[in-house]
Design an enzyme around this catalytic site. Structure first.
Site, PDB file in Angstrom:
ATOM      1  N   LYS A   1       0.873  -1.175   0.000  1.00 10.82           N
ATOM      2  CA  LYS A   1       0.000   0.000   0.000  1.00 10.82           C
ATOM      3  C   LYS A   1       0.914   1.230   0.000  1.00 10.82           C
ATOM      4  CE  LYS A   1      -1.826   2.850   2.874  1.00 10.82           C
ATOM      5  NZ  LYS A   1      -1.739   4.046   2.030  1.00 10.82           N
TER       6      LYS A   1
ATOM      7  N   GLU B   1      10.145  17.219  14.205  1.00  7.51           N
ATOM      8  CA  GLU B   1      10.421  17.019  12.773  1.00  7.51           C
ATOM      9  C   GLU B   1       9.534  17.977  11.982  1.00  7.51           C
ATOM     10  OE1 GLU B   1       9.018  13.398  10.722  1.00  7.51           O
ATOM     11  OE2 GLU B   1      11.079  13.212  10.006  1.00  7.51           O
TER      12      GLU B   1
ATOM     13  N   CYS C   1      13.579  11.868   5.700  1.00  8.76           N
ATOM     14  CA  CYS C   1      13.553  11.442   7.104  1.00  8.76           C
ATOM     15  C   CYS C   1      14.908  11.608   7.766  1.00  8.76           C
ATOM     16  CB  CYS C   1      13.111   9.993   7.181  1.00  8.76           C
ATOM     17  SG  CYS C   1      14.078   8.937   6.121  1.00  8.76           S
TER      18      CYS C   1
ATOM     19  N   GLU D   1      10.251   2.316  10.173  1.00 10.27           N
ATOM     20  CA  GLU D   1      11.225   3.354   9.782  1.00 10.27           C
ATOM     21  C   GLU D   1      10.499   4.678   9.917  1.00 10.27           C
ATOM     22  OE1 GLU D   1      14.315   2.905   8.868  1.00 10.27           O
ATOM     23  OE2 GLU D   1      14.338   0.738   8.656  1.00 10.27           O
TER      24      GLU D   1
HETATM   25  P1  NAD Z   1       2.362   8.986   7.231  1.00 13.00           P
HETATM   26  O1  NAD Z   1       2.738   8.289   8.483  1.00 13.00           O
HETATM   27  O2  NAD Z   1       1.272   9.973   7.269  1.00 13.00           O
HETATM   28  O3  NAD Z   1       1.923   7.916   6.118  1.00 13.00           O
HETATM   29  C1  NAD Z   1       2.761   6.860   5.722  1.00 13.00           C
HETATM   30  C2  NAD Z   1       1.913   5.736   5.161  1.00 13.00           C
HETATM   31  O4  NAD Z   1       1.106   5.207   6.212  1.00 13.00           O
HETATM   32  C3  NAD Z   1       0.957   6.161   4.049  1.00 13.00           C
HETATM   33  O5  NAD Z   1       0.889   5.113   3.102  1.00 13.00           O
HETATM   34  C4  NAD Z   1      -0.370   6.295   4.790  1.00 13.00           C
HETATM   35  O6  NAD Z   1      -1.500   6.108   3.979  1.00 13.00           O
HETATM   36  C5  NAD Z   1      -0.267   5.169   5.803  1.00 13.00           C
HETATM   37  N1  NAD Z   1      -1.086   5.335   7.012  1.00 13.00           N
HETATM   38  C6  NAD Z   1      -1.504   6.492   7.597  1.00 13.00           C
HETATM   39  N2  NAD Z   1      -2.260   6.216   8.686  1.00 13.00           N
HETATM   40  C7  NAD Z   1      -2.292   4.861   8.805  1.00 13.00           C
HETATM   41  C8  NAD Z   1      -2.899   3.972   9.733  1.00 13.00           C
HETATM   42  N3  NAD Z   1      -3.622   4.421  10.768  1.00 13.00           N
HETATM   43  N4  NAD Z   1      -2.730   2.648   9.557  1.00 13.00           N
HETATM   44  C9  NAD Z   1      -1.994   2.169   8.530  1.00 13.00           C
HETATM   45  N5  NAD Z   1      -1.412   2.969   7.607  1.00 13.00           N
HETATM   46  C10 NAD Z   1      -1.543   4.302   7.746  1.00 13.00           C
HETATM   47  O7  NAD Z   1       3.713   9.620   6.671  1.00 13.00           O
HETATM   48  P2  NAD Z   1       3.932  10.500   5.356  1.00 13.00           P
HETATM   49  O8  NAD Z   1       3.381  11.859   5.619  1.00 13.00           O
HETATM   50  O9  NAD Z   1       3.494   9.768   4.150  1.00 13.00           O
HETATM   51  O10 NAD Z   1       5.536  10.555   5.305  1.00 13.00           O
HETATM   52  C11 NAD Z   1       6.290  11.423   6.085  1.00 13.00           C
HETATM   53  C12 NAD Z   1       6.837  10.744   7.324  1.00 13.00           C
HETATM   54  O11 NAD Z   1       7.553   9.571   6.969  1.00 13.00           O
HETATM   55  C13 NAD Z   1       7.837  11.598   8.063  1.00 13.00           C
HETATM   56  O12 NAD Z   1       7.608  11.537   9.447  1.00 13.00           O
HETATM   57  C14 NAD Z   1       9.171  10.966   7.735  1.00 13.00           C
HETATM   58  O13 NAD Z   1      10.181  11.186   8.658  1.00 13.00           O
HETATM   59  C15 NAD Z   1       8.807   9.541   7.639  1.00 13.00           C
HETATM   60  N6  NAD Z   1       9.803   8.822   6.847  1.00 13.00           N
HETATM   61  C16 NAD Z   1      10.667   7.952   7.456  1.00 13.00           C
HETATM   62  C17 NAD Z   1      11.647   7.304   6.722  1.00 13.00           C
HETATM   63  C18 NAD Z   1      12.614   6.342   7.362  1.00 13.00           C
HETATM   64  O14 NAD Z   1      13.180   5.528   6.647  1.00 13.00           O
HETATM   65  N7  NAD Z   1      12.856   6.391   8.650  1.00 13.00           N
HETATM   66  C19 NAD Z   1      11.739   7.512   5.371  1.00 13.00           C
HETATM   67  C20 NAD Z   1      10.858   8.408   4.779  1.00 13.00           C
HETATM   68  C21 NAD Z   1       9.887   9.041   5.525  1.00 13.00           C
END
Ligand code: NAD
Length: 474
Positions: free
Chosen positions: A170, A377, A279, A245
């Site tokens: 997803k 962040e 990130c 992550e």
């Molecule tokens: P997000 O957490 O809003 O969403 C990430 C994914 O999770 C999306 O596919 C979203 O649809 C899904 N999601 C959201 N709520 C959910 C739930 N309740 N249950 C299951 N899935 C759910 O993050 P974002 O805004 O897409 O990305 C930004 C964040 O990602 C930042 O905090 C960034 O630091 C982090 N990030 C971390 C890494 C790493 O490797 N550590 C890499 C890239 C981004």
């Protein structure tokens, strides 16, 4: 326009059960660039059942058999290298020159390496009278964010397939298009039906349907810390294993004898990469108090080169943020930085002309390490320069957030830099601007999550050991 009206489930493109759609708009022009269906829990149920059905046969294939299919997929993706870069720039807004190298280049290289790794990895070893088998963990749900869409998908899907797992992906509903190109490549490469399945949807309904499905053996999640915590709680119900992550607030520390010019320029580049939506971005720069004025001048000059512009233009270094929501969030933090009395060294709240979600490359100086801009962040082009008096204080500040994902240390004395790095509570640390290593373990401590991706470490996330004790005389 890239328009898709179906999901890839059980080896076929099938119409969704859900009725809605996501329209993906360019964050620069705001014009639509693609459409994909919005799935429902029923689509998730179908996809998980397809992955479960395919598991027995796929997990019984040999590493070289899996590697051959992954290598074909890698070749097919290679043929679409420029399409991938253009597509991701159109949906995420990363400047095209960087997209070619990072959004397309990194995942293409990772597919090739996982193809090779599947062929050569020793899935079986001997320990005294035991045969130790590394077996795939089962059906894996991969849930990914929008900022490096194909790279994050690849770190999970390529490794899981190489391990012999079956997958339901997803991707983020904000930037899902490259996942459809991947599904096309895997299909053409001859991956057996059901081994890889693609469903798009929002987090609350589709994401959670995937996380709570009892047929899912593992959830590999990249995204925000808040969602990571929720997933870990939901997954506990079925004891589904989880790797997370999550976010970061990484520090670049310039020790007393560090090359300030190089350190500041390098940190600015790392902080503003992809508009700060990274990130592992180095968003805090720690400098000795007595070198602050010098650091400030170098930072102001370096930041002035990040002029907001059209991400499809080869000369652009700073694209828009991905969405209006993200832009407002970042402007809110810049406002907080000004309000809390930090010195505004570059950028600020002044609007940028044009329709896109642009924010100016912003640097704050003499930032209080306890303030919101130094602790939280932001996920935008905002750097906080923080002064310290001695190395112990520098270490306390560097380790003084809830995160622990990345970091950097600068010193003319490499052993001293490594000694300092050893005390940083974080997963990856670059010494004197050393480059990213695609095979090195990537992942966090504390609120940056747990588990490691990339290279052999990423493969082992999707493997579990089974020991067969043999009679002593065998
Ligand atoms: P997000 O957490 O809003 O969403 C990430 C994914 O999770 C999306 O596919 C979203 O649809 C899904 N999601 C959201 N709520 C959910 C739930 N309740 N249950 C299951 N899935 C759910 O993050 P974002 O805004 O897409 O990305 C930004 C964040 O990602 C930042 O905090 C960034 O630091 C982090 N990030 C971390 C890494 C790493 O490797 N550590 C890499 C890239 C981004």
């Amino acid at each position: 326009m890239m328009n898709y009206d179906s999901f890839y489930i059980g080896g076929a493109w099938v119409p969704p059960e859900g009725k809605g759609e996501f329209v993906i708009a360019s964050p620069s022009s705001l014009e639509p660039v693609g459409r994909v269906p919005a799935g429902s829990p029923a689509d998730v149920a179908r996809a998980v059942s397809a992955a479960r059905g395919a598991f027995a046969a796929w997990s019984a294939t040999t590493g070289p058999e899996r590697g051959a299919i992954l290598a074909r997929a890698a070749e097919l993706l290679e043929g679409r290298r420029e399409d991938i870069a253009q597509l991701i720039t159109s949906e995420v807004g990363m400047p095209i020159r960087m997209s070619r190298a990072i959004q397309a280049g990194l995942p293409l290289e990772a597919w090739k390496r996982y193809a090779e790794r599947a062929k050569t990895h020793a899935f079986e070893t001997r320990l005294a009278n035991s045969r130790i088998l590394q077996v795939p963990v089962g059906v894996v749900a991969c849930i990914t964010p929008w900022n490096y869409p194909l790279h994050q998908v690849t770190a999970k899907v390529a490794a899981a397939l190489a391990a012999g797992c079956t997958v339901v992906l997803k991707p983020s509903e904000v930037a899902p298009l490259s996942a459809f190109l991947l599904a096309e490549a895997l299909d053409q490469a001859g991956l057996p039906a059901g081994v890889f399945n693609l469903v798009v949807g929002d987090g609350e309904s589709v994401g959670e349907a995937l996380v709570t499905n009892p047929e899912v053996d593992m959830i590999s999640f990249t995204g925000s810390t808040a969602v990571g915590k929720r997933i870990a709680r939901l997954a506990a119900e079925n004891l589904t294993r989880v790797s997370l992550e999550l976010g970061g607030k990484s520090a670049a520390v310039v020790l007393e004898d560090g090359d300030l010019e190089r350190a500041v320029k390098n940190t600015i580049n790392a902080c503003f990469l992809n508009g700060g939506q990274t990130c592992s971005a180095l968003t805090r720069l720690l400098v000795p108090e007595n070198r602050y004025e010098e650091a400030r001048a170098i930072a102001a000059k370096a930041a002035s080169r990040f002029v907001p512009g059209d991400p499809l233009d080869d000369q652009t270094r700073l694209g828009p943020l991905v969405s209006e929501r993200q832009k407002n969030r970042v402007l809110d933090y810049i406002g907080k930085g000004i309000d809390c009395g930090a010195e505004l060294v570059a950028g600020g709240l002044e609007p940028v002309d044009g329709p896109g979600h642009f924010v100016r490359a912003t640097v704050f100086g003499r930032v209080n390490p306890a303030s919101a801009i130094a602790q939280e962040e932001i996920f935008g082009p905002v750097l906080s320069i923080i002064c310290y008096r001695d190395e112990d204080e520098a270490l306390a500040i560097a380790n003084g957030t809830k995160y622990g994902l990345a970091g950097a240390v600068w010193s003319q004395d490499e052993a001293r830099a490594q000694g300092f790095a050893a005390r940083m509570e974080t997963g990856q640390i670059d010494i004197n601007g050393a480059p990213f290593n695609l095979d090195a373990p990537f992942g966090g401590f504390r609120h940056s999550g747990y588990g490691r991706e990339n290279g052999p470490y990423g493969l082992s996330e999707f493997l579990e050991e089974r020991a067969l004790q043999l009679p002593q005389d065998a």
